[in-house]
Design a protein around this motif. Structure first.
Motif, PDB file in Angstrom:
ATOM      1  N   CYS A  61       0.804  -1.229   0.000  1.00  0.00           N
ATOM      2  CA  CYS A  61       0.000   0.000   0.000  1.00  0.00           C
ATOM      3  C   CYS A  61       0.833   1.274   0.000  1.00  0.00           C
ATOM      4  N   GLY A  62       2.142   1.160   0.182  1.00  0.00           N
ATOM      5  CA  GLY A  62       2.974   2.359   0.215  1.00  0.00           C
ATOM      6  C   GLY A  62       4.356   2.049   0.750  1.00  0.00           C
ATOM      7  N   ASP A  63       5.143   3.101   0.926  1.00  0.00           N
ATOM      8  CA  ASP A  63       6.525   2.964   1.393  1.00  0.00           C
ATOM      9  C   ASP A  63       6.560   2.814   2.908  1.00  0.00           C
ATOM     10  N   VAL A  64       6.882   1.619   3.380  1.00  0.00           N
ATOM     11  CA  VAL A  64       6.980   1.348   4.816  1.00  0.00           C
ATOM     12  C   VAL A  64       8.396   1.693   5.275  1.00  0.00           C
ATOM     13  N   MET A  65       8.485   2.489   6.321  1.00  0.00           N
ATOM     14  CA  MET A  65       9.783   2.899   6.852  1.00  0.00           C
ATOM     15  C   MET A  65      10.231   1.997   8.010  1.00  0.00           C
ATOM     16  N   ARG A  66       9.297   1.683   8.927  1.00  0.00           N
ATOM     17  CA  ARG A  66       9.628   0.856  10.096  1.00  0.00           C
ATOM     18  C   ARG A  66       8.430   0.011  10.487  1.00  0.00           C
ATOM     19  N   VAL A  67       8.722  -1.154  11.038  1.00  0.00           N
ATOM     20  CA  VAL A  67       7.706  -2.032  11.602  1.00  0.00           C
ATOM     21  C   VAL A  67       8.195  -2.444  12.984  1.00  0.00           C
ATOM     22  N   LYS A  68       7.314  -2.356  13.965  1.00  0.00           N
ATOM     23  CA  LYS A  68       7.700  -2.755  15.319  1.00  0.00           C
ATOM     24  C   LYS A  68       6.548  -3.532  15.941  1.00  0.00           C
ATOM     25  N   ILE A  69       6.821  -4.796  16.297  1.00  0.00           N
ATOM     26  CA  ILE A  69       5.860  -5.565  17.084  1.00  0.00           C
ATOM     27  C   ILE A  69       6.118  -5.204  18.539  1.00  0.00           C
ATOM     28  N   LEU A  70       5.076  -4.825  19.253  1.00  0.00           N
ATOM     29  CA  LEU A  70       5.246  -4.355  20.629  1.00  0.00           C
ATOM     30  C   LEU A  70       5.736  -5.501  21.523  1.00  0.00           C
ATOM     31  N   PHE A  71       6.710  -5.209  22.339  1.00  0.00           N
ATOM     32  CA  PHE A  71       7.399  -6.228  23.136  1.00  0.00           C
ATOM     33  C   PHE A  71       6.475  -6.872  24.168  1.00  0.00           C
ATOM     34  N   HIS A  72       5.697  -6.078  24.865  1.00  0.00           N
ATOM     35  CA  HIS A  72       4.823  -6.600  25.921  1.00  0.00           C
ATOM     36  C   HIS A  72       3.403  -6.885  25.436  1.00  0.00           C
ATOM     37  N   LYS A  73       3.097  -6.507  24.217  1.00  0.00           N
ATOM     38  CA  LYS A  73       1.786  -6.795  23.620  1.00  0.00           C
ATOM     39  C   LYS A  73       2.044  -7.342  22.225  1.00  0.00           C
ATOM     40  N   ARG A  74       2.403  -8.604  22.140  1.00  0.00           N
ATOM     41  CA  ARG A  74       2.854  -9.212  20.889  1.00  0.00           C
ATOM     42  C   ARG A  74       1.749  -9.291  19.831  1.00  0.00           C
ATOM     43  N   ASN A  75       0.505  -9.023  20.224  1.00  0.00           N
ATOM     44  CA  ASN A  75      -0.585  -9.033  19.240  1.00  0.00           C
ATOM     45  C   ASN A  75      -0.812  -7.649  18.633  1.00  0.00           C
ATOM     46  N   MET A  76       0.100  -6.717  18.880  1.00  0.00           N
ATOM     47  CA  MET A  76      -0.006  -5.353  18.361  1.00  0.00           C
ATOM     48  C   MET A  76       1.302  -4.953  17.685  1.00  0.00           C
ATOM     49  N   ALA A  77       1.180  -4.089  16.658  1.00  0.00           N
ATOM     50  CA  ALA A  77       2.379  -3.606  15.964  1.00  0.00           C
ATOM     51  C   ALA A  77       2.175  -2.158  15.537  1.00  0.00           C
ATOM     52  N   LEU A  78       3.282  -1.465  15.363  1.00  0.00           N
ATOM     53  CA  LEU A  78       3.285  -0.112  14.812  1.00  0.00           C
ATOM     54  C   LEU A  78       3.923  -0.177  13.430  1.00  0.00           C
ATOM     55  N   ILE A  79       3.276   0.446  12.455  1.00  0.00           N
ATOM     56  CA  ILE A  79       3.783   0.486  11.084  1.00  0.00           C
ATOM     57  C   ILE A  79       3.952   1.948  10.708  1.00  0.00           C
ATOM     58  N   GLU A  80       5.178   2.368  10.376  1.00  0.00           N
ATOM     59  CA  GLU A  80       5.439   3.749   9.972  1.00  0.00           C
ATOM     60  C   GLU A  80       5.617   3.815   8.455  1.00  0.00           C
ATOM     61  N   PHE A  81       4.871   4.712   7.826  1.00  0.00           N
ATOM     62  CA  PHE A  81       4.961   4.928   6.384  1.00  0.00           C
ATOM     63  C   PHE A  81       5.739   6.197   6.093  1.00  0.00           C
ATOM     64  N   ARG A  82       6.163   6.331   4.845  1.00  0.00           N
ATOM     65  CA  ARG A  82       6.873   7.537   4.431  1.00  0.00           C
ATOM     66  C   ARG A  82       5.990   8.773   4.582  1.00  0.00           C
ATOM     67  N   ASP A  83       4.708   8.660   4.229  1.00  0.00           N
ATOM     68  CA  ASP A  83       3.796   9.792   4.417  1.00  0.00           C
ATOM     69  C   ASP A  83       2.393   9.301   4.749  1.00  0.00           C
TER      70      ASP A  83
END
Length: 127
Positions: A61-83
């Protein structure tokens, strides 16, 4: 005798021109609520989902800059896009889609970027 009809001559009216002062500096659009470039994804299958799999899925869907699966909540993640337009596209197309037998939920995060873990942290990025 009837009075003679005299057509009126056209009249031009000019109004004074008022110009608003130009703002100093660059013109930027205000950030609207829910228009950030970081998405919070939850309801992930924590046994099967990896950062690499999320990077590939959201990268459609676009340019992904970073992906982080949360350490203490492994069923959640943060996805950072270029814009934010890429993030909005991902939210539109991937919200409630099935991923490893779980329908993922996507919302715009309040964060402006995905933070990197400290060098001495126990957090790790899985691939």
């Amino acid at each position: 005798p009837a009075p003679a009809f005299k057509p009126m001559q056209p009249v031009t009216v000019s109004a004074p021109v008022v110009q608003a002062p130009r703002p100093a500096g660059p013109i930027t659009a205000p950030l609207l609520p829910g228009s950030g470039k970081v998405l919070l994804v939850n309801n992930l299958n924590q046994e099967r989902v990896t950062c690499d799999c999320l990077f590939k899925l959201f990268g459609t869907c676009g340019d992904v800059m970073r992906v982080k699966i949360l350490f203490h909540k492994r069923n959640m993640a943060l996805i950072e896009f270029r814009d934010s337009s890429h993030a909005a596209q991902a939210k539109t197309h991937l919200n409630n889609c099935a991923l490893f037998n779980s329908n993922i939920n996507i919302m715009v995060s309040k964060m402006n970027e995905v933070p990197m873990p400290p060098a001495d942290s126990q957090e790790s990025y899985e691939g």
